[in-house]
Design an enzyme around this catalytic site. Structure first.
Site, mmCIF file in Angstrom:
data_model
loop_
_atom_site.group_PDB
_atom_site.id
_atom_site.type_symbol
_atom_site.label_atom_id
_atom_site.label_comp_id
_atom_site.label_asym_id
_atom_site.label_seq_id
_atom_site.Cartn_x
_atom_site.Cartn_y
_atom_site.Cartn_z
ATOM 1 N N ALA A 278 -6.633 -9.137 -0.137
ATOM 2 C CA ALA A 278 -5.757 -8.151 0.496
ATOM 3 C C ALA A 278 -4.647 -7.388 -0.465
ATOM 4 O O ALA A 278 -4.542 -6.084 -0.230
ATOM 5 C CB ALA A 278 -4.815 -8.714 1.563
ATOM 6 N N LEU A 279 -4.330 -8.058 -1.334
ATOM 7 C CA LEU A 279 -3.316 -7.461 -2.606
ATOM 8 C C LEU A 279 -4.350 -6.439 -3.552
ATOM 9 O O LEU A 279 -3.914 -5.447 -3.678
ATOM 10 C CB LEU A 279 -2.946 -8.734 -3.425
ATOM 11 C CG LEU A 279 -1.736 -9.434 -2.630
ATOM 12 C CD1 LEU A 279 -1.260 -10.617 -3.514
ATOM 13 C CD2 LEU A 279 -0.483 -8.447 -2.233
ATOM 14 N N ASP B 207 1.253 0.038 15.478
ATOM 15 C CA ASP B 207 1.705 1.383 15.606
ATOM 16 C C ASP B 207 1.019 2.579 14.812
ATOM 17 O O ASP B 207 0.915 3.770 15.415
ATOM 18 C CB ASP B 207 3.237 1.575 15.850
ATOM 19 C CG ASP B 207 3.749 0.842 14.519
ATOM 20 O OD1 ASP B 207 3.191 0.215 13.803
ATOM 21 O OD2 ASP B 207 4.996 0.719 14.621
ATOM 22 N N GLU C 197 10.173 3.298 6.738
ATOM 23 C CA GLU C 197 9.637 2.044 6.816
ATOM 24 C C GLU C 197 10.511 1.673 8.162
ATOM 25 O O GLU C 197 11.705 1.892 8.176
ATOM 26 C CB GLU C 197 10.251 0.920 5.617
ATOM 27 C CG GLU C 197 10.540 -0.399 5.951
ATOM 28 C CD GLU C 197 9.093 -0.956 6.640
ATOM 29 O OE1 GLU C 197 9.204 -1.760 7.734
ATOM 30 O OE2 GLU C 197 8.052 -0.935 5.861
ATOM 31 N N GLY D 64 1.041 -14.279 -3.419
ATOM 32 C CA GLY D 64 1.188 -13.901 -4.757
ATOM 33 C C GLY D 64 -0.021 -13.649 -5.218
ATOM 34 O O GLY D 64 -0.091 -12.538 -5.941
ATOM 35 N N ARG E 247 -11.774 -18.713 5.178
ATOM 36 C CA ARG E 247 -10.692 -18.968 6.196
ATOM 37 C C ARG E 247 -11.199 -18.986 7.604
ATOM 38 O O ARG E 247 -10.617 -20.120 8.323
ATOM 39 C CB ARG E 247 -9.770 -17.771 6.216
ATOM 40 C CG ARG E 247 -8.846 -18.024 4.913
ATOM 41 C CD ARG E 247 -8.073 -16.701 4.804
ATOM 42 N NE ARG E 247 -7.248 -16.708 3.376
ATOM 43 C CZ ARG E 247 -6.473 -15.886 2.882
ATOM 44 N NH1 ARG E 247 -6.358 -14.639 3.582
ATOM 45 N NH2 ARG E 247 -5.629 -16.128 1.906
ATOM 46 N N ALA F 60 0.728 -1.210 0.004
ATOM 47 C CA ALA F 60 -0.032 0.055 0.048
ATOM 48 C C ALA F 60 0.707 1.281 -0.044
ATOM 49 O O ALA F 60 0.548 2.225 -0.742
ATOM 50 C CB ALA F 60 -0.939 -0.033 1.346
#
Length: 806
Positions: free
Chosen positions: A786-787, A576, A329, A343, A635, A310
């Site tokens: 998610a990707l 965080d 990062e 992937g 899931r 993202a």
């Protein structure tokens, strides 16, 4: 001589501090004593880097001193927890006390004067990892401390002062002799190149270390068997640090401490082979670059917090538009959770998908979805539900009973995302994906796939994938394994566009000017302050799947989250960014819902061990060898079923199913079989014996499953999507167990990724994308979504941030 004196308490009023201040003044003509406080050092946490500024200052002051004086009070017959925590920090990644002369003293209002605390402190300082050289005897115990000082902080008893002088002067002599013993002995390497091995995730890593008579000249590591990503940084940075400082006193990299220590240990083996005691190099100072603590300051249009998919997408989008961006990062390398994915990215691409035949049972999956009573569907989704019915009716009319192509559309993707996310928690609270966010996801996912291709991602278009819990085959899988393809392409693009990526730089707070967010304050690798002035901030720091306490704090979906639960996540995922958002009033949504990955490694939580095959080829059996769930289910359904069976289960595969595994190679399989983490046998009966099952039970289970594959229907557990039977030797059993995978909740955002406050109003100049944001996936996320999420909303965040800059 120069000594550092540690005040062993965080109490603002302490007789131990007063005692050290007295010594500082009383002995000023004999030695320079500098007092060090510990009040800003956090409690020890091995999952956090040793980068606290006060801790680093203590570390450097100790290294530069001739000796250390520690003054400890006595709490409950021992030393204070704050002092114990500091010593834990100073014996984990930092080791400044190793061989350092230490004097212990203490003051207490009790008559015994901290004697028991001093005894415990001696034991701690003598422990491996600390290895301080504590002065024997001559303990200075100041009892009745509340009566020992006058109103100016001076000791009021001459005998006490005399004994303190005896102790201190003895310590000066002790420190002088001790430091002479610490002088590095002369040595010479036996010149040459030595081959050793370091243990990486992919197995043993061959290393070649070359020496001249006085130097380590080069370190070469063969990383062919390793996954690209964070490990790459380890294999470059650690050798560079070792060679720079000619030292083995090198800090491990956050998130890769095991691999870092493996490289250091490998070089230590080579040093020993070259005829030198590696302990000599371990006691040398750290490389000079590790000591740089100069503050840094930057300015940019957009600063992005988080270097996963993202964040990198947001930064790349900003750079594409001709603006400048900085990515912060917290870990030593970009990638986040994205680099750990399987992937495939979900995106309905009907034109491409029509080149594939439908699988047995797939049509039935859609029919079951479309049979849902409209009263169970939220009003905003009804129009799409009816439109999907019309789309599928046309498909049915075209093919009838004949085999058709793989059907898909953004509408099917949307409705599966909606149904897949509808959940109710333990408190009876229901949740579903916000329609406007889900619509953006499913309408623009294909654009994200195509944009990534333009950036440099190459896809394998010969196969369409369905990740675990995806419910449908619409996954576009890169040629390069795992999420590496996305991260490499994006980071290279950012570099080519002169973007800036600052690793080892966790964001600590927003820069606020006149009540508005104007940038970010971060901490650098050596504890230095990094100030970034920016016109907009994008939060893309991920979820909190690696923060068990936070999971337990918010959990309302699972009956229990164990303290020792594993996670598939990067250890950077500690929430965080969510806490940072809350600091400026951001609202939260869906925080009680956490997704477990049912098919994780039971020992590590990782996804890349064993045989990770598409769910249509899953054959899941319990520890007795019996199937217990529809392997193509969501899931959380798979996880709940697994937990009901005791947690541990097995994925059964044959040689043909093995070929569909996207996470491995034959070499890796052979290593895992040899290590006992993957089981292989020539017959099902032998396989059953290896894993402790009754052979007849497993054989009957597999025979029954094969009949269901032939029929295209599973009357037991209603799995309706199949591909291969289990029939060709050798056979495999992969142990699996659920682990934390995705935190569903996060910061509230709108369709433009603006972060909303608790009153649903945008917080100016603040945007969020990826797992740090909530509202899209609701209570359960489809595999592969998610990707689609991070690349779609990451790009939107970059665009919106630019468009709303002052």
């Amino acid at each position: 001589m120069k000594f550092t004196a540690i005040v062993g308490t965080t109490s603002p009023k302490s007789y131990n501090r007063t005692l050290l201040q007295f010594m500082q003044a009383h002995f000023k003509d004999k030695a320079d004593i500098e007092l060090l406080e510990i009040d800003q050092v956090p409690m020890f946490n091995q999952d956090q880097p040793s980068t606290n500024p006060q801790l680093l200052e203590i570390n450097q002051k100790i290294i530069a001193s001739d000796g250390v004086i520690i003054a400890t009070p006595e709490y409950n017959h021992s030393i204070p927890s704050s002092l114990k925590s500091v010593l834990e920090w100073l014996s984990y990644e930092l080791h400044p006390l190793d061989g350092k002369p230490v004097m212990i003293l203490g003051a207490s209002i009790d008559a015994q004067g901290s004697s028991r605390a001093q005894l415990h402190l001696r034991q701690i300082l003598d422990a491996p990892g600390v290895n301080a050289n504590v002065m024997p005897g001559y303990e200075f115990l100041l009892g009745n401390a509340h009566q020992a000082f006058d109103d100016k902080g001076q000791l009021n008893n001459e005998a006490t002062i005399d004994f303190l002088e005896i102790c201190f002067f003895r310590f000066m002599r002790f420190a002088k002799i001790s430091n002479q013993l610490n002088v590095e002995e002369d040595f010479s390497f036996a010149p040459g190149t030595y081959e050793v091995h370091a243990l990486g995730h992919g197995g043993a890593l061959p290393m070649q270390v070359s020496f001249s008579e006085k130097k380590i000249e080069s370190i070469h590591i063969d990383t062919a068997g390793e996954t690209e990503g964070l490990a790459d940084v380890v294999f470059v940075r650690i050798p560079d640090k070792i060679i720079e400082g000619q030292t083995l006193n090198v800090d491990a990299l956050s998130g890769a401490s095991e691999t870092s220590h493996a490289v250091i240990d490998g070089v230590a083996k080579a040093v020993k082979l070259a005829g030198v005691n590696p302990d000599i190099l371990k006691k040398r100072p750290k490389p000079a670059s590790s000591l740089n603590r100069d503050d840094e300051e930057y300015s940019c249009d957009v600063v992005v917090i988080g270097g996963g998919g993202a964040g990198l997408s947001a930064a790349a989008t900003v750079l594409q538009a001709g603006k400048n961006a900085i990515v912060l990062e917290k870990f030593p390398a970009v990638g986040g959770n994205t680099i750990r994915t399987g992937g495939p990215i979900n995106a309905a691409d009907p034109e491409w998908q029509r080149t594939f035949d439908e699988n047995p049972g797939e049509r039935h999956t859609i029919e079951a979805l479309l049979s849902t009573d409209e009263s169970e569907i939220h009003p905003e989704y009804l129009a799409d539900f009816r439109a999907l019915k019309e789309e599928f009716a046309a498909y049915q009319q075209q093919f009838g009973d004949q085999k058709g192509y793989l059907f898909d559309s953004p509408l099917l993707h949307r409705m599966q995302t909606y149904f897949g996310g509808k959940r109710t928690d333990l408190e009876g609270n229901s949740i579903y994906g916000q329609y406007d966010l889900v619509k953006i996801l499913t309408d623009h996912a294909l654009e994200s796939v195509q944009w990534l291709e333009e950036i440099g991602v190459e896809y394998d278009k010969e196969v369409v994938f369905a990740p675990v819990g995806a419910l449908w085959r619409r996954g576009h899988k890169p040629v390069k394994r795992y999420g590496t393809a996305f991260i490499l392409a994006l980071s290279r693009y950012i570099e080519s566009m002169s973007g800036t990526i600052l690793t080892d730089s966790p964001a600590k707070e927003f820069l606020i000017e006149d009540g508005e967010i104007k940038g970010v304050i971060a901490t650098g690798v050596n504890g230095q302050k990094i100030t970034i002035h920016a016109k907009a901030v994008v939060l893309a720091s991920g979820g909190f799947g690696a923060n068990t306490k936070m999971l337990q704090q918010y959990n309302t979906y699972w009956s229990h989250i164990a303290d020792d639960i594993k996670t598939t996540n990067s250890y950077a995922m500690t929430g965080d960014g969510i806490v940072l958002g809350q600091s400026v009033g951001a609202g939260l949504i869906g925080m009680g819902f956490t997704q477990m990955m049912p098919v994780a490694d039971p020992n590590t939580g990782e996804l890349f061990s064993g045989l990770q095959v598409p769910p249509e080829n899953f054959v899941i059996v319990n520890q007795q060898g019996k199937r217990f769930v529809n392997e193509f289910a969501g899931r959380d359904v798979l996880t709940k079923a697994a937990l009901a069976e005791g947690g541990l289960f097995y994925l059964i595969a044959d040689d043909e199913i093995k070929k569909t595994a996207a996470n491995t190679s034959q070499e890796k399989i052979d290593r895992q079989v040899e290590a006992g983490t993957l089981f292989r046998a020539d017959t099902l009966e032998e396989l059953a014996v290896q894993v402790g099952m009754e052979p007849d039970v497993l054989v009957e289970t597999i025979n029954k499953y094969n009949r269901y594959v032939e029929a295209g229907h599973d009357p037991e557990f209603h799995k309706d999507t199949f591909s291969l039977k289990v029939e060709k030797a050798p056979f495999y059993a992969t142990p699996r167990q659920p682990a934390v995978h995705h935190t569903m909740g996060g910061l509230k955002i709108d369709t433009a990724t603006r972060v909303l406050n608790e009153n649903n109003r945008p917080i100016k100049h603040l945007y969020a994308a990826g797992e740090v944001a909530g509202g899209i996936h609701a209570g359960n996320r489809l595999g592969g979504n998610a990707l689609a999420d991070i690349f779609t909303f990451g790009r939107i965040a970059g665009k919106t941030a630019m468009s709303e800059m002052d």
